[in-house]
Write an enzyme that holds these catalytic residues in place. Structure first.
Site, short mmCIF file in Angstrom:
data_model
loop_
_atom_site.label_atom_id
_atom_site.label_comp_id
_atom_site.label_asym_id
_atom_site.label_seq_id
_atom_site.Cartn_x
_atom_site.Cartn_y
_atom_site.Cartn_z
N ASP A 53 0.82 -1.20 0.00
CA ASP A 53 0.00 0.00 0.00
C ASP A 53 0.86 1.26 0.00
O ASP A 53 1.94 1.29 0.59
CB ASP A 53 -0.90 0.00 1.24
CG ASP A 53 -1.67 1.29 1.39
OD1 ASP A 53 -2.57 1.52 0.56
OD2 ASP A 53 -1.36 2.07 2.31
N GLU B 275 1.01 -0.56 -5.29
CA GLU B 275 -0.03 0.45 -5.46
C GLU B 275 0.68 1.78 -5.71
O GLU B 275 1.00 2.52 -4.79
CB GLU B 275 -0.92 0.54 -4.21
CG GLU B 275 -2.14 1.42 -4.43
CD GLU B 275 -2.53 2.25 -3.23
OE1 GLU B 275 -3.69 2.67 -3.16
OE2 GLU B 275 -1.68 2.50 -2.36
#
Length: 679
Positions: A342, A396
């Site tokens: 993330d 990401e």
């Protein structure tokens, strides 16, 4: 461990390490920056490991720090270089802050040995009292593998997890099918149940895993597994990096869930958060030893202005050790098959990518780039492959950093895939444009564009597009009509459009050429509600923090049709080996809103025109053969109008548009996708 910064030691870079320049010649002006990337990677790696060690040998902090039982008692160790004193407290000593003082060793390490194997019992609660500059605070141990919350005070503390019998894994030898590209079902344990309450690992195993298996997804990506104090953070404000969230159940129940997924042939990825940490002091790792710079950058540099969280110092040896140990722990303890990292964009740039338009290559190689974070990500990806060569890592990253998904030895950062974050943005922008004005050229460009040699995960909507304050794709199209006209007997033009485009948009996204695909749970059947976690503003309600699976099982509702199509689409792409296969031929017609392409021995035809159907749509094939429809979005079982016959054989013949060109003529209804297979 030495309490010092990892040095940026310059070493010579072999030319073979810059194969990235052959893959993407546009990077040639930045050869020096890429050489620096590889030089720093080699230099810091040598500083950390020496000549012969691997990252797998290095990343063992969890095996040394924290609580460890021996034949004669327990060792407990912490790293707290700036602390003046540490005292272990818990159930075992009635929380007395004076009886169990720890001893300071070298390099900021503290240790205590507690005689007796039964001194710290299974599920007993513990904390550590840390004194700095005369001030003491009760803290949750850094490497604790389970943290639990008091239901009355909401206070978190560590919990010893040493059951009488260790969990017995049943997944020996599981690797997943390495030949299959990931088709990912993104899921959140807590909101995966229909009840207005927090779901559990066990409920997910029993109720949701069979649904995922039936649909045909081969990979699950779990969000919010790392312990976080605020449920509504979606798991992104992590407090305890080695603890699986206790609000969903026990560590053994999570292991059972992973085990069962493996038994079904499904890979399990975790959404790992190492881009930042919760700023909370009493629950998390912030200011553990009394300083703001133990793990993070000091002062303003150590705080994310948009996320209100703390930012790691990736140049510090001990931080690298902590985070790499975290990666290894989750893979080995819970048998995970990889990670979705993330917030990679936030890690890569000093301004965290906020407001930056990455419109030229110079933006990637400026003083704004955090080279220490780049090096850390290379290390993390190298470690993942050392532990499990077939494991997957997904970035990401919305910036499109060149080399993100190229091998490290080629000058890359080493991820396997990047999320194509521009795709959902594109689709939601398209919905604001009149259907008659959709550009097929732009659509093709947006869905097919990517870095050369780098794999992508395509998607229409993830959890980001389902959050309160936004709308899901189908809700953006149908809005309030969904509340009144989703029964199959109802006639409504807005619903007809939404259902047709929901299928077409997903199908062209998964089939256009991306190597992987992702959907967020429930969105595959057009879930009618957004995601809103319980909070003060909604009266702490769980009404919108759940998934209404029953509507997708109701034979009277169109949600069932969408579910059936999603399963058929996923299974077709997976079974036929279509993922990642680039189209060999392409046909575009802006006026008629047609996109068609050939993959292997299949022809895909998408008619996005809102009103026009074509009785004899001619597709140049340039080769002899016969074709038959094998899948179409207009089938009645998929909520369509059954306008396409599946028993007709389409034989290649000279086309009316040009008798010198051979092809097929097919009926192409409006807002319909068709796949024909060569017989």
């Amino acid at each position: 461990m030495r309490n010092k910064e990892a040095v940026n030691k310059e070493v010579m870079v072999d030319e073979k390490g810059l194969r990235i320049l052959e893959i993407d010649p546009w990077l040639e002006p930045y050869k020096g920056d890429l050489e620096m990337r590889m030089s720093r990677y080699e230099g810091v790696k040598k500083e950390l490991l020496g000549e012969n060690k691997s990252f797998k040998d290095f990343a063992n902090g969890h095996d040394y720090f924290g609580f460890h039982r021996t034949n004669t008692g327990w060792f407990y160790r912490e790293w707290a270089p700036a602390a003046d004193a540490l005292f272990l407290i818990g159930d075992f000593n009635d929380w007395d802050r004076t009886t169990h003082e720890m001893t300071k060793k070298e390099n900021g390490i503290w240790e205590i040995f507690i005689p007796g194997k039964g001194t710290l019992k299974h599920q007993s609660r513990v904390k550590v009292h840390v004194v700095h500059d005369g001030q003491g605070k009760d803290r949750v141990p850094l490497y604790v593998t389970r943290a639990v919350q008091d239901p009355e005070t909401y206070d978190f503390c560590g919990q010893i997890w040493k059951p009488y019998r260790n969990y017995k894994w049943q997944d020996a030898g599981f690797q997943g099918d390495k030949s299959k590209e990931p088709i990912i079902y993104e899921a959140h344990i807590g909101m995966a149940q229909e009840k207005e309450a927090i779901g559990t690992y066990k409920e997910f195993e029993e109720n949701i895993l069979p649904r995922i298996k039936e649909l045909g997804y081969n990979t699950i990506q779990f969000m919010a597994l790392m312990e976080h104090p605020y449920y509504g953070s979606f798991g992104y404000h992590v407090s305890n990096f080695f603890a699986a969230s206790s609000r969903f159940g026990t560590p053994d129940e999570l292991k059972s869930l992973v085990d069962k997924a493996h038994d079904m042939g499904i890979r399990v990825l975790m959404d790992i958060v190492q881009s930042h940490a919760v700023k909370n002091i009493y629950e998390g790792i912030n200011e553990f030893d009394g300083t703001d710079y133990q793990f993070f950058h000091s002062g303003e540099k150590g705080t994310h202005s948009a996320w209100d969280s703390k930012l790691f110092n990736y140049g510090k040896r001990e931080v690298i050790h902590f985070l790499l140990s975290n990666v290894k722990y989750w893979m080995e303890e819970y048998h995970l098959d990889g990670f979705r990292f993330d917030g990679v964009t936030s890690m890569l740039y000093h301004d965290h990518g906020l407001g930056t338009a990455f419109d030229n290559y110079a933006k990637y190689f400026s003083l704004n780039t955090d080279v220490e974070a780049v090096t850390y990500l290379q290390f993390a990806n190298e470690l993942i492959k050392e532990i499990k060569p077939e494991a997957l890592s997904v970035a990401e990253d919305m910036s499109g950093m060149p080399g993100m998904c190229l091998p490290i030895e080629d000058g890359g950062i080493g991820f396997d895939y990047r999320l194509s974050m521009g795709m959902p943005d594109y689709w939601f922008k398209m919905l604001k444009v009149n259907d008659h004005d959709w550009s097929m050229q732009t659509l093709w460009k947006e869905l097919s564009a990517g870095r050369p040699g780098e794999k992508r995960i395509g998607y229409v909507e993830s959890h980001d597009q389902a959050l309160v304050g936004d709308k899901t794709l189908i809700f953006s199209m149908a809005d309030k009509e969904m509340y009144w006209h989703m029964d199959k007997e109802s006639q409504n033009m807005a619903i007809d459009r939404a259902v047709a485009l929901h299928k077409m948009i997903r199908f062209i996204t998964i089939s256009m050429g991306t190597e992987g695909y992702l959907t967020f749970m429930g969105n595959e059947f057009g879930h009618p509600e957004w995601v809103d976690f319980p909070r003060e503003g909604n009266g702490w309600s769980y009404k919108y923090c759940r998934r209404q699976w029953s509507i997708s099982d109701n034979p009277l509702l169109r949600y069932e049709d969408l579910k059936h199509f999603d399963g058929a689409m996923v299974q077709f792409m997976d079974r036929k080996g279509m993922m990642g296969v680039a189209p060999e031929q392409l046909w575009l017609d802006e006026n008629r809103k047609i996109i068609a392409f050939r993959k292997k021995d299949h022809i895909f035809i998408f008619n996005f025109h809102p009103t026009e159907s074509y009785a004899n749509l001619e597709i140049p094939i340039h080769r002899d053969g016969k074709y038959k429809v094998v899948l179409d979005t207009d089938e009645e079982k998929f909520g369509g109008f059954n306008r396409i016959a599946h028993d007709i054989k389409y034989e290649v013949h000279p086309l009316d548009m040009d008798p010198n060109v051979k092809g097929i003529s097919v009926y192409s209804p409006s807002r319909t996708a068709i796949v024909l297979k060569k017989l």
